[in-house]
Design an enzyme around this catalytic site. Structure first.
Site, PDB file in Angstrom:
ATOM      1  N   ARG A  57       1.597  -2.583   6.638  1.00  0.00           N
ATOM      2  CA  ARG A  57       2.378  -1.514   7.252  1.00  0.00           C
ATOM      3  C   ARG A  57       3.479  -1.995   8.191  1.00  0.00           C
ATOM      4  NH1 ARG A  57      -2.986   1.633   8.653  1.00  0.00           N
ATOM      5  NH2 ARG A  57      -3.714  -0.509   8.327  1.00  0.00           N
ATOM      6  N   LYS A  61       0.985  -8.029  -3.060  1.00  0.00           N
ATOM      7  CA  LYS A  61      -0.399  -7.541  -3.187  1.00  0.00           C
ATOM      8  C   LYS A  61      -0.413  -6.046  -3.450  1.00  0.00           C
ATOM      9  CE  LYS A  61      -3.424  -7.086   0.339  1.00  0.00           C
ATOM     10  NZ  LYS A  61      -4.058  -5.800   0.052  1.00  0.00           N
ATOM     11  N   GLN A  74      -8.939  -1.131  11.690  1.00  0.00           N
ATOM     12  CA  GLN A  74      -8.181  -2.346  11.379  1.00  0.00           C
ATOM     13  C   GLN A  74      -7.879  -3.080  12.686  1.00  0.00           C
ATOM     14  OE1 GLN A  74      -7.522  -4.694   9.518  1.00  0.00           O
ATOM     15  NE2 GLN A  74      -5.659  -4.399   8.362  1.00  0.00           N
ATOM     16  N   LYS A 118     -10.869  -6.144  -5.301  1.00  0.00           N
ATOM     17  CA  LYS A 118     -12.176  -6.326  -4.621  1.00  0.00           C
ATOM     18  C   LYS A 118     -13.335  -5.952  -5.532  1.00  0.00           C
ATOM     19  CE  LYS A 118     -10.476  -5.846   0.096  1.00  0.00           C
ATOM     20  NZ  LYS A 118      -9.133  -5.245  -0.079  1.00  0.00           N
ATOM     21  N   ASP A 127       0.843  -1.197   0.000  1.00  0.00           N
ATOM     22  CA  ASP A 127       0.000   0.000   0.000  1.00  0.00           C
ATOM     23  C   ASP A 127       0.882   1.252   0.000  1.00  0.00           C
ATOM     24  OD1 ASP A 127      -2.073  -1.737   0.039  1.00  0.00           O
ATOM     25  OD2 ASP A 127      -2.892  -1.146   1.978  1.00  0.00           O
ATOM     26  N   SER A 173     -11.038  -8.085   8.196  1.00  0.00           N
ATOM     27  CA  SER A 173     -10.311  -7.999   9.461  1.00  0.00           C
ATOM     28  C   SER A 173     -10.775  -6.818  10.317  1.00  0.00           C
ATOM     29  CB  SER A 173      -8.813  -7.855   9.182  1.00  0.00           C
ATOM     30  OG  SER A 173      -8.577  -6.688   8.413  1.00  0.00           O
TER      31      SER A 173
HETATM   32  N1  5IU Z   1      -7.167  -6.036   3.849  1.00  0.00           N
HETATM   33  C1  5IU Z   1      -7.291  -6.010   5.212  1.00  0.00           C
HETATM   34  N2  5IU Z   1      -8.356  -6.599   5.816  1.00  0.00           N
HETATM   35  C2  5IU Z   1      -9.322  -7.219   5.109  1.00  0.00           C
HETATM   36  C3  5IU Z   1      -9.182  -7.244   3.701  1.00  0.00           C
HETATM   37  C4  5IU Z   1      -8.116  -6.652   3.112  1.00  0.00           C
HETATM   38  O1  5IU Z   1      -6.463  -5.473   5.915  1.00  0.00           O
HETATM   39  O2  5IU Z   1     -10.245  -7.772   5.692  1.00  0.00           O
HETATM   40  I1  5IU Z   1     -10.577  -8.206   2.690  1.00  0.00           I
HETATM   41  C5  5IU Z   1      -6.038  -5.430   3.135  1.00  0.00           C
HETATM   42  C6  5IU Z   1      -5.920  -3.950   3.297  1.00  0.00           C
HETATM   43  C7  5IU Z   1      -4.451  -3.734   3.225  1.00  0.00           C
HETATM   44  C8  5IU Z   1      -3.837  -4.981   3.820  1.00  0.00           C
HETATM   45  O3  5IU Z   1      -4.069  -3.672   1.857  1.00  0.00           O
HETATM   46  O4  5IU Z   1      -4.811  -6.001   3.608  1.00  0.00           O
HETATM   47  C9  5IU Z   1      -3.476  -4.894   5.288  1.00  0.00           C
HETATM   48  O5  5IU Z   1      -2.580  -3.849   5.531  1.00  0.00           O
HETATM   49  P1  5IU Z   1      -1.962  -3.566   6.976  1.00  0.00           P
HETATM   50  O6  5IU Z   1      -1.221  -4.848   7.394  1.00  0.00           O
HETATM   51  O7  5IU Z   1      -1.062  -2.404   6.772  1.00  0.00           O
HETATM   52  O8  5IU Z   1      -3.095  -3.243   7.922  1.00  0.00           O
END
Ligand code: 5IU
Length: 474
Positions: free
Chosen positions: A444, A273, A423, A306, A251, A364
């Site tokens: 992150r 991803k 999150q 998505k 990201d 999540s």
């Molecule tokens: N992501 C989530 N949760 C979900 C889904 C997708 O965190 O339920 I569906 C994505 C969003 C982001 C990555 O691109 O996974 C998680 O990033 P962080 O580890 O920085 O929170």
């Protein structure tokens, strides 16, 4: 007949009268047709009966060792355990079943001490797996569990599975005894009793079969043989070759940062991803560089798009626009809410020949609207597209019947429990050992660290060790 058995018999007849036990043709969770259906949820509407059940349990457990606490298996046994607790002055704890709210990490509610001996309370036991789920969380919290008191043993293999896992089951009633009581009280006739008997003979839950079909116990190499989608097979091979289940969530908002991250983490990941629509200086040329890095470091590019529209629009979003996702991402994500149109749209688009879809079942973040029926419906949809579906995105160990399907779980962090936008994070060990993740998504925790390559190595290693521990444990 002892007075205890007499009380049990009267209680069994009462259960029949309130429709907690029904005869006919009912579909079980796994799709079998059963001639007898037991659903004790209704008992909360009959306080007198709930009281009787608690008295029967208390009388039964007088013969046993004493316990420090009781815990009901959610949900049906919760009120039963509560009444046992109150009448017998024995403290209770509660296991959380639903996704936790942001910030709280407790699996077990209530006060207890490390080493407390807990009596499990359950209404009906078929395979015994619900009790084992509760036991797992209790044990993880330092609580000892060795005994479960249950109202009805359906005699389908649960007792064996439980005893193999160190839990002795004490049942007030077996299904055979229940049928006998109901026959004596003229609630059922001989032919119903016979039907139930034949059903029991044909539907034993064999613990060995359960373990064999359980993807969580199989190695990725073993599961490769089951995978029907070409990208899933490649993914499993990459995971085995590189010993990594790490998917980095890239990201970042510039092409330079994205390529740098791919270069740095590439050797340690199986999936990269992207969210291509957050890149501010996107130009199609940069994809050539990304593909070159992916080939060199042997990882798969995964656009977390998505998709959530009608099939025709998804087809355009997938293969057209300046992004032309279908020409460079072997994997994409899709919501299941729109049904099969999205999957048909992706399947029939132009682009790379090898393509796979991760279907979203659970998120999540706190407050997500998905529930168990949504998860079930998502799995059902996925089953209809075995050649296209690579896996399911979820937060709980899915009972995927097909070992060739991958569970992808985001929300992973070693230090943080969440962010300010709902999150929620779990540790790498938790997502693999408790939540059933095959591939873990880490964003992150890696992208914001001073040394993303070193951080990726760290996550890769903890995740892989947890996977090895999972397949080694029986
Ligand atoms: N992501 C989530 N949760 C979900 C889904 C997708 O965190 O339920 I569906 C994505 C969003 C982001 C990555 O691109 O996974 C998680 O990033 P962080 O580890 O920085 O929170």
């Amino acid at each position: 007949m002892s007075t205890f058995d007499e009380k049990l018999k009267l209680f069994a007849v009462d259960l029949y009268k309130i429709n907690a036990i029904k005869f006919g043709e009912y579909k079980t969770k796994v799709g079998l047709i059963t001639p007898v259906y037991c659903d004790l949820r209704v008992i909360v509407s009959y306080p007198q009966l709930l009281n009787t059940l608690a008295e029967l349990i208390i009388e039964y457990i007088k013969k046993m060792q004493t316990f420090d606490i009781v815990c009901g298996v959610p949900y049906t046994a919760l009120p039963i355990a509560t009444v046992v607790s109150v009448k017998n002055s024995i403290p209770m704890v509660m296991r959380r079943k639903e996704a936790k709210d942001y910030g709280t990490k407790k699996l077990i509610e209530g006060q207890f001490k490390e080493g407390d001996n807990c009596l499990i309370v359950e209404d009906v036991v078929t395979s015994g797996s619900s009790i084992l789920e509760t036991v797992k969380d209790l044990k993880n919290s330092g609580i000892k569990c060795s005994d479960a008191i249950v109202l009805l043993n359906r005699e389908q293999g649960g007792e064996k599975l439980l005893s193999e896992n160190g839990i002795k089951m004490h049942a007030l009633l077996s299904l055979t005894q229940l049928m006998q009581f109901l026959k004596e009280a003229n609630c059922v006739n001989e032919s119903v009793v016979e039907k139930v008997k034949i059903y029991l003979q044909n539907t034993q839950v064999d613990p060995n079969v359960l373990i064999k079909n359980n993807r969580l116990k199989l190695s990725f190499l073993e599961r490769l043989n089951f995978a029907k989608n070409p990208v899933t097979r490649r993914l499993l091979q990459v995971m085995c070759d590189k010993k990594t289940t790490l998917c980095v969530a890239a990201d970042v908002t510039s092409t330079t940062d994205l390529l740098n991250l791919a270069e740095q983490t590439g050797p340690h990941i199986c999936l990269f991803k992207t969210h291509i629509d957050i890149v501010e200086d996107f130009h199609p040329n940069f994809l050539k560089h990304l593909k070159e890095i992916a080939e060199r470091h042997n990882f798969i590019i995964f656009e977390d798009r998505k998709f959530a529209d009608i099939g025709n629009t998804v087809q355009l979003q997938y293969s057209k626009s300046m992004y032309q996702i279908s020409s460079w991402a072997n994997l994409v994500t899709a919501h299941s809410v729109m049904g099969k149109g999205i999957l048909e749209g992706i399947q029939q688009s132009e682009g790379l020949k090898d393509r796979g879809v991760f279907l979203l079942a659970e998120a999540s973040c706190a407050g997500s609207l998905t529930d168990q029926s949504y998860v079930d419906a998502t799995l059902k949809l996925a089953k209809q597209y075995p050649d296209l579906i690579t896996g399911i995105v979820c937060q709980n160990p899915l009972l995927l019947e097909e070992p060739g399907v991958i569970q992808l779980t985001p929300g992973v962090h070693l230090e943080s429990v969440g962010d300010r936008l709902a999150q929620q994070y779990n540790s790498p060990e938790t997502v693999v050992l408790e939540k059933g993740a095959d591939v873990a998504v880490v964003g992150r925790a890696i992208t914001k660290s001073a040394d993303p390559a070193a951080e990726a190595v760290k996550y890769k290693e903890v995740l892989w060790a947890a996977y090895e521990k999972r397949i080694a444990s029986q």
